[in-house]
Design an enzyme around this catalytic site. Structure first.
Site, PDB file in Angstrom:
ATOM      1  N   GLU A 334       0.828  -1.214   0.000  1.00  0.00           N
ATOM      2  CA  GLU A 334       0.000   0.000   0.000  1.00  0.00           C
ATOM      3  C   GLU A 334       0.860   1.261   0.000  1.00  0.00           C
ATOM      4  O   GLU A 334       0.480   2.275  -0.591  1.00  0.00           O
ATOM      5  CB  GLU A 334      -0.936  -0.036   1.199  1.00  0.00           C
ATOM      6  CG  GLU A 334      -2.012  -1.120   1.054  1.00  0.00           C
ATOM      7  CD  GLU A 334      -2.917  -1.237   2.262  1.00  0.00           C
ATOM      8  OE1 GLU A 334      -4.108  -0.897   2.146  1.00  0.00           O
ATOM      9  OE2 GLU A 334      -2.421  -1.669   3.327  1.00  0.00           O
ATOM     10  N   GLU A 354      -4.023  -9.537   2.831  1.00  0.00           N
ATOM     11  CA  GLU A 354      -4.895  -9.311   3.976  1.00  0.00           C
ATOM     12  C   GLU A 354      -6.032 -10.330   4.068  1.00  0.00           C
ATOM     13  O   GLU A 354      -6.432 -10.727   5.174  1.00  0.00           O
ATOM     14  CB  GLU A 354      -5.478  -7.891   3.929  1.00  0.00           C
ATOM     15  CG  GLU A 354      -4.527  -6.794   4.377  1.00  0.00           C
ATOM     16  CD  GLU A 354      -3.576  -6.339   3.295  1.00  0.00           C
ATOM     17  OE1 GLU A 354      -2.837  -5.370   3.513  1.00  0.00           O
ATOM     18  OE2 GLU A 354      -3.565  -6.958   2.205  1.00  0.00           O
TER      19      GLU A 354
END
Length: 480
Positions: A334, A354
């Site tokens: 990210e 995730e």
């Protein structure tokens, strides 16, 4: 005070002077410590009869936050400087806190360089983590004795440093400790913080036992150094290199790291000399994402200013280049997706795993993956959670430069230096339009672009760029 040292050095350098060239001084005063701190930071002796630390006469008697003492000092200094045209005067002020300072140099003789409102960036010393409770050996860094209404000393409040360099405050009402502090033998003392049997910090849990006295007895124990900072910065010309430095956990980001990263970016944004930022990781790994163990303790890597990971909620307006070696996973990926340019080693890997942990890439990963990659590739990252190698992402356009292992940082710095060599107004506008224009309505795109571009096209830098081209020389950008 790093702040006073920074502004003093900046102002004196701009004026082409040193502290020895200053003839008249007035240091902001509200307490004796404020004067001593400023004198220490500026290199001024406290007891020089030929150069006292005030021309106003205030010091600890006239100073105080909110009473405009700084203006009194300047008003007093002006006639003295008019009477001595060759003299140089220095006056300081603060904004309520001893960490927020202003400094001015004054003279009846015009300076060689014109006035400038300087905003130097303060070098941040390593931060000490603060512990809510502690048991074990420590060294007394500082202490104070509060008094009750009858004028009797009632306790010692001591700031202790642990062997790991952490800081903890302990309060004790032990009469022997109070006496030791009043006799100045507690500073620099080696102590043991024990649990139970004392008044402690108010919770009744901690007590202090002096194991070796400090001043003025034996040589005080050395103060433990602050822990290694989780983020390092290095200036390379107009480029600031920011390094995540937690290789023991593959540069995973905890709350302390997020705060340090936010501060590094904020400092870069505040420094007009920084034209580009390079973000990388130490130890052969870019970043493994959020530190899950720290998160389980409630230490979430979310800052008030820049949000998740200390960056992804509000990326810098200064161009950001990332240099990826090894893995950039979860939050690490990210961070990559929040960058403007990506340099990656050929064996680097990226991923948003995730979903495998019952989490989601909520630090911008899902949104930015869709913006920067084809839909089905973004879905692969989000739904499968499996790593994708750098060559594939280079072919898809996410990675700008693919380099041999170990060369990502130097290539990223080279790219950042090329950005820094371009006109700052043009770079800032180009980045803004590329980032914001996808949200513009098609009918207004050119109108909005024209409104923003006009200030750049009519700037001094635009004229300088054209003249430099015609004269076959390198332009000198002024950012205006």
């Amino acid at each position: 005070s790093p702040a006073i040292a920074a502004i003093g050095a900046a102002a004196l350098a701009h004026a082409g002077a040193s502290i020895e060239d200053v003839d008249l001084v007035d240091l902001y005063a509200c307490f004796p410590s404020a004067v001593e701190i400023a004198a220490d930071a500026l290199g001024l002796p406290l007891d020089d009869p030929d150069r006292p630390l005030t021309v106003t006469g205030g010091l600890t008697f006239a100073g105080g936050p909110g009473n405009n003492y700084g203006s009194h000092a300047v008003a007093t200094m002006v006639p003295l400087l008019r009477a001595r045209p060759a003299a140089l005067g220095l006056s300081t002020s603060l904004g309520w806190y001893a960490t927020k300072h202003a400094l001015g140099l004054y003279s009846a003789t015009p300076p060689e360089r014109p006035f400038a409102h300087l905003r130097p960036v303060v070098d941040r010393p390593p931060r000490r983590p603060v512990l809510a409770s502690y048991a074990g050996p420590a060294v007394v860094e500082a202490a104070t004795v509060p008094y009750d209404r009858s004028g009797e000393p009632e306790a010692v409040v001591a700031s202790l440093l642990t062997p790991a360099g952490e800081r903890v405050l302990v309060r004790s009402e032990d009469p022997a400790l109070v006496t030791a502090m009043l006799d100045d033998v507690l500073l620099g003392a080696e102590v043991e913080v024990a649990v139970g049997g004392g008044t402690g910090t108010g919770s009744g849990e901690e007590r202090l036992v002096v194991t070796a006295p400090g001043r003025p007895g034996p040589t005080p124990a050395p103060l433990p150094a602050a822990p290694r900072p989780p983020v390092r910065t290095e200036r390379r010309g107009a480029v600031l290199v920011v390094t995540l430095d937690r290789p023991e956990v593959r540069n995973a980001v905890d709350a302390r790291t997020a705060e340090a990263l936010e501060q590094a970016v904020d400092d870069a944004e505040a420094d007009p000399g920084v034209r580009a930022i390079v973000l990388t990781g130490a130890g052969g790994t870019f970043c493994a994402g959020m530190d899950l163990r720290a998160a389980a303790r409630g230490e979430l890597p979310v800052t008030a200013g820049r949000g998740p990971l200390g960056l992804t909620g509000r990326p810098p307006t200064t161009p950001l280049v990332v240099a990826v070696e090894g893995a950039a996973l979860a939050g690490g990926c990210e961070l990559v997706l929040a960058a403007d340019l990506v340099v990656a080693a050929q064996d680097a890997t990226f991923g948003l795993p995730e979903a495998r942990r019952g989490l989601v890439a909520a630090a911008g990963g899902m949104v930015r993956a869709r913006e920067r990659l084809p839909r089905n590739v973004a879905m692969e990252l989000v739904l499968l959670g499996e790593p994708v190698d750098a060559p594939r992402l280079h072919a898809l356009g996410l990675v700008n430069r693919l380099v041999a292992p170990g060369e990502a940082l130097e290539e990223a710095v080279a790219l950042a230096a090329r950005i820094a060599g371009n006109a700052p107004l043009s770079v800032a506008l180009g980045k803004r339009v590329v980032d914001e224009s996808p949200g513009w309505a098609p009918a207004e795109t050119f109108e909005r672009q024209g409104e923003l571009a006009s200030a750049v096209l009519l700037s001094d830098d635009a004229r300088e760029g054209v003249e430099a081209f015609a004269e076959r020389r390198d332009p000198v950008w002024r950012g205006r």
